[in-house]
Write a protein that holds these residues in place. Structure first.
Motif, short mmCIF file in Angstrom:
data_model
loop_
_atom_site.label_atom_id
_atom_site.label_comp_id
_atom_site.label_asym_id
_atom_site.label_seq_id
_atom_site.Cartn_x
_atom_site.Cartn_y
_atom_site.Cartn_z
N UNK A 25 25.01 14.67 -14.35
CA UNK A 25 26.40 15.06 -14.52
C UNK A 25 27.25 13.98 -13.90
N UNK A 26 28.51 14.01 -14.12
CA UNK A 26 29.36 13.00 -13.51
C UNK A 26 29.25 13.06 -11.98
N UNK A 27 29.17 14.28 -11.48
CA UNK A 27 29.01 14.46 -10.04
C UNK A 27 27.75 13.77 -9.53
N UNK A 28 26.70 14.01 -10.27
CA UNK A 28 25.41 13.46 -9.84
C UNK A 28 25.48 11.94 -9.75
N UNK A 29 26.17 11.36 -10.71
CA UNK A 29 26.20 9.90 -10.76
C UNK A 29 27.18 9.31 -9.77
N UNK A 30 28.13 10.13 -9.30
CA UNK A 30 29.19 9.52 -8.51
C UNK A 30 29.22 9.97 -7.06
N UNK A 31 28.35 10.88 -6.67
CA UNK A 31 28.41 11.28 -5.25
C UNK A 31 27.16 10.87 -4.50
N UNK A 32 27.28 10.77 -3.22
CA UNK A 32 26.15 10.35 -2.39
C UNK A 32 25.19 11.52 -2.15
N UNK A 71 27.94 2.02 1.96
CA UNK A 71 27.59 1.14 0.86
C UNK A 71 27.54 -0.30 1.37
N UNK A 72 26.70 -1.13 0.75
CA UNK A 72 26.64 -2.52 1.21
C UNK A 72 27.97 -3.23 0.96
N UNK A 80 24.06 -6.87 4.44
CA UNK A 80 23.85 -5.43 4.54
C UNK A 80 22.59 -5.03 3.80
N UNK A 81 22.05 -3.88 4.20
CA UNK A 81 20.98 -3.31 3.41
C UNK A 81 21.60 -2.45 2.31
N UNK A 82 20.76 -1.92 1.46
CA UNK A 82 21.30 -1.21 0.30
C UNK A 82 20.31 -0.18 -0.19
N UNK A 83 20.84 0.81 -0.89
CA UNK A 83 19.96 1.76 -1.56
C UNK A 83 19.75 1.29 -2.99
N UNK A 84 18.62 1.68 -3.57
CA UNK A 84 18.33 1.19 -4.91
C UNK A 84 17.54 2.23 -5.68
#
Lengths: 321, 280, 319
Positions: A62-69, A257-258, A263-267
């Motif tokens: 969903x849009x939420x899923x794609x846009x929230x942490x 966020x990086x 910085x490190x990052x999530x992927x």
């Protein structure tokens, strides 16, 4: 071998004639069926994998899923940071790999002769690079970028602080991926360069242009679709590789966020790996896991599809020229 | 090399011509091994052959001449149904081998090709040894006896005038031979299957003059045992080797008759123009 | 007519431009060189540092060791136990087991599908098969590992009653899926480049289409098919994520393909995060990386060699 007499030769001919005439209509549908079965199994496997991922994951997209942490230890929330991190990672990688890869292809195709020593050395290096296992790239990233380059940078500029560059960072991860995808870009660019007819280059040179000018004004613009194809394929490959980034910058959970290069990052890929193997409660995180896999898969396929489309349009255009 | 046989055929054809049916010979004393009647051939929507009719006489050489693209190779390939391998092709009319309609009465096209063999324009030996090249047709058609195969290979290589040159190196790759030798390997390979008819599509066009004359001598020998149809763009070659000649132009067969006649006093002007080099 | 007065082009700029491109072109060479150096560099302490050699030596990594007094000598990989054990044999065995299963699975399917595509399929089928293979090739290995871990393992366990849910067969099959596109692409390529004239020659001798495929095309395409298999094997040896996620990660030696395994690549990936920088374990992992690098390099070299030797048999013509 005995030498044949005329009579013996005639007898031989008769015998052969009889055997050949007697050959029945060979059935031979079996090979076709068996090999078709192989195709069917492969198609079925693809369908099962894709189907499983789509069915397991589509309801959570969903849009939420794609846009929230993510929240609550990955049991709720979304995967935005992983998407952001993946995009940032491949962006940096592309900036590094495309110019170098294109220039390598240009050098090989426009400047050297196919049988020169330099060409052979470079080609051997490319072939080897293409065969290196991805974990070895991870080791290299750790040992070279972090352990050598970063470490020395710290010693030279930041000797009073703790590690600044000599630690996992998005810049090192993307550089590692850049080396991994170098062959992809080189090969795609070479294909594009090969498809440009010699006459175009010769026309330019005959008008007094230098080789560099010819490259800049004639060759590169024509090769652009092919270069783009190579870049897209590299991005698709880079977004999917996990082993090279495991120790060079990827992290499972970061509250930010990086923003800086160190910085490190999530992927996405790394997220999938950790979530699938180290979740305390696999059932609870399954929906998010499936959602993440689906997102990565869609991303990869979209990229590949675009590259293939570009490539076939490029090829059909060449035929018309 | 106009011997009695050809002269006799010549006269037979002349007899028919007196009757007026110039392009439909049918009452020669020679046995017609293959008979073609009203053959039309299409590549998809394009017609390539128009209403071809001719006879192919046993133990004689039929030469097909004509300018590039006139359909002679296409016609040759209808005789062993090699055109079947190209999608979208269609043939109407009749082609009979010893009375059997090869398009309608034969189910297994592979068996047809054991009776009607072919040698191609550019020699195409397999990436195998010389021996295995010649033995290929035997193995693929069910011949298992080792000695029989060896004897056949020797016999056909002799027939192809190649045995003495290769008998000590039969295990070598066929690609180590010269162009002319490779073509003779291909001829031996085709002969091994014991065909009744041998189709030759410009067999010497890629070869030097010496190899060419070797092959022409070969054809003279081969026709004693086989029937030969040869496509050639070289009119002198046709005059040298063919007993009968058919002149093709733009998909039509313009004239058919004894070679001597075609080349000295053809009936149709177009034939004469082509022979004398006014075009093509 | 007036002649144009063109500015003289800067020869210097041209020279700089060319040199710049040339230097960048050496990047691939530099990269391979650096990889080689830095992987090996971190494993050198194994041979030179006496402190590390108290804990592990190449000899101890290769042969059976009596780790505890009185007990039998065995191969054991347990770097993190009180008595650190560094036998490489379980890792080798695990790697080979997984690769073997992968090849057993991938070669028949890959070559079979390639034969169908090159010899039997019409254009529409071929244009269907091609994207299928490309999609398969595009699946990231972490996704295959995920699928194997979550779905395939359960399926296999319920069908065959495996004791261990994550094992060599589980990982091997998923590995095979990753290898199939490599084998297919190279094999199909080799078969379609066989010239039509050879096929025609065989057909004209009375061979059926399948006979042509079997007796002319396949033998001629063999070098290509073989090199595809070798390339696939190289990939199977080096692949990381699939085995990391789906093989059970137990460094045991057994002949049972339903037992868990540990491969070299998975070992590196799993343990590198926890090692002390510069310590014995660290050096051993880099040593493993060096071995992996050399193996895959040799395998690719071997593949090229096979290709060359088989092509020699068909001297005189490049197909």
């Amino acid at each position: 071998m005995n030498t044949l007499t005329r009579a013996a030769a005639d007898r031989t001919s008769e015998k052969v004639k009889k055997i050949v005439e007697a050959r029945g209509t060979s059935g031979g549908h079996l090979p076709r069926t068996i090999t078709l079965l192989a195709v069917a199994i492969i198609v079925a496997m693809l369908a099962v994998i894709l189907g499983n991922v789509i069915l397991g994951g589509y309801h959570i997209i969903s849009w939420d899923f794609l846009s929230s942490p993510p929240e609550n230890g990955m049991e709720e929330g979304g995967i935005f940071p992983a998407i952001f991190g993946t995009v940032a990672l491949v962006l940096l990688m592309t900036i590094a790999v495309v110019p170098v890869g294109v220039m390598t292809a240009l050098y090989l195709h426009e400047y050297t002769r196919p049988d020169s020593k330099m060409t052979r050395v470079i080609r051997m290096a490319i072939n080897n690079l293409a065969g290196v296992p991805s974990i070895v790239f991870g080791l290299f990233g750790l040992g070279f970028f972090i352990g050598f380059v970063g470490h020395n940078m710290d010693n030279m500029f930041f000797s009073d602080q703790g590690p600044v560059w000599g630690q996992p960072a998005i810049i090192w991860a993307s550089l590692t991926l850049a080396i991994l995808t170098l062959p992809v870009v080189i090969i795609a660019t070479e294909e594009a360069l090969r498809s440009i007819p010699r006459e175009l280059r010769e026309a330019s040179l005959a008008l007094g242009a230098t080789r560099l000018q010819t490259i800049r004004r004639v060759v590169l613009p024509q090769a652009l679709p092919g270069i783009l194809t190579g870049a897209i394929l590299a991005v698709s490959r880079g977004a999917g590789e996990v082993a090279p980034i495991m120790f060079t910058g990827a992290a499972y959970y970061l509250p930010y966020l990086p923003e800086k290069l160190n910085d490190q990052f999530m992927e996405l890929g790394y997220h999938i790996y950790v979530m699938a193997t180290q979740s305390p409660d696999v059932e609870k995180t399954k929906p998010i896991l499936y959602g993440t896999v689906l997102v990565l898969l869609v991303l990869t396929f979209l990229l590949n599809f675009t590259a293939i489309l570009l490539r076939s349009r490029m090829r059909s255009r060449r035929v018309n020229v | 090399m106009y011997n009695d046989e050809v002269n006799a055929a010549d006269q037979a054809v002349n007899r028919i011509e007196v009757g007026g049916a110039n392009t439909r010979p049918g009452m020669s004393k020679r046995k017609a091994k293959m008979i073609v009647r009203d053959l039309d051939f299409f590549y998809g929507a394009n017609q390539a052959l128009y209403n071809i009719s001719l006879d192919i006489y046993q133990h004689h050489v039929l030469g097909l001449i004509g300018p590039s693209g006139c359909g002679k190779s296409t016609f040759l390939r209808t005789l062993n149904r090699m055109n079947d391998t190209i999608p979208g092709t269609r043939a109407t009319g009749t082609i009979k081998l010893d009375g059997t309609d090869i398009y309608r009465d034969i189910d297994d096209v592979a068996s047809l090709r054991t009776r009607v063999g072919m040698v191609f324009q550019k020699s195409n030996p397999f990436p195998k040894s010389i021996f295995e090249n010649v033995a290929y047709g035997l193995r693929v058609n069910g011949v298992r006896d080792k000695q029989l195969i060896e004897e056949s290979v020797e016999d056909t290589l002799k027939k192809a005038f190649l045995w003495d040159e290769v008998k000590d190196k039969l295990d070598q790759s066929a690609y180590m031979l010269s162009g002319g030798q490779q073509q003779r390997v291909c001829i031996a390979r085709a002969l091994a299957v014991q065909p009744e008819i041998l189709l030759m599509d410009e067999p010497a066009s890629a070869l030097d003059p010496i190899s060419t004359s070797k092959i022409e001598d070969l054809i003279g020998e081969l026709k004693k045992h086989y029937t030969i149809v040869i496509v050639t763009h070289n009119m002198q070659q046709a005059a040298r080797v063919a007993d009968f000649t058919a002149f093709f132009f733009e998909g039509n067969m313009i004239e058919f008759g004894a070679t001597k006649k075609i080349f000295t006093k053809p009936d149709i002007k177009k034939t004469e123009d082509y022979i004398t080099g006014r075009f093509g | 007519m007036k002649r144009h007065n063109f500015k003289s082009k800067s020869k210097l700029l041209e020279w700089i431009g060319e040199k710049f491109i040339a230097i960048n072109a050496l990047a691939a060479v530099l990269a391979i060189f650096l990889i080689f150096i830095f992987i090996f560099k971190e494993s050198i302490p194994l041979f030179t540092d006496s402190e590390i050699q108290e804990e592990v030596t190449v000899e101890r990594m290769t042969f059976k060791q009596e780790w505890y007094e009185g007990r039998d000598a065995k191969y054991s990989w347990q770097p993190n136990s009180e008595v650190p054990k560094y036998s490489l044999m379980p890792l080798f065995v695990g790697t080979i087991k997984a690769a073997l299963i992968a090849m057993l699975f991938a070669v028949p399917l890959g070559v079979g599908a390639a034969v169908y595509s090159a010899e039997f399929a019409n254009r529409r089928m071929r244009e269907f098969i091609k994207p299928v293979i490309e999609m398969l090739a595009g699946i990231p290995s972490v996704v295959l590992g995920f699928f194997s871990l979550i779905v395939l393992a359960s399926f296999l366990q319920s069908t065959f009653g495996f004791v261990f849910r994550l094992n060599a067969t589980n990982a091997g099959i998923a590995l095979g899926v990753a290898v199939i596109p490599i084998v297919f692409t190279v094999a199909e390529d080799a078969m379609t480049t066989i010239p039509q004239s050879l096929r025609d020659a065989a057909l004209a001798l009375g061979a059926t289409p399948w006979q042509v495929s079997l007796t002319v095309v396949l033998p001629a395409a063999l070098p290509g098919i073989a090199s595809g298999i070798v390339l696939g094997f190289g990939r199977a040896i080096g692949e990381t994520m699939i085995v990391l996620m789906a093989s059970g990660n137990a460094a045991i030696i057994s002949g049972n393909f339903a037992d868990s395994i540990r491969t070299i690549s998975a070992t590196i990936a799993a343990e590198l995060a926890e090692v002390v920088f510069g310590g014995a374990h660290y050096s051993v992992l880099f040593f493993l990386g060096s071995l992996l690098f050399v193996f895959t390099f040799l395998i690719n070299l071997g593949g090229d060699y096979i290709l060359g030797r088989l092509k020699e048999r068909y001297q005189g013509r490049t197909l």
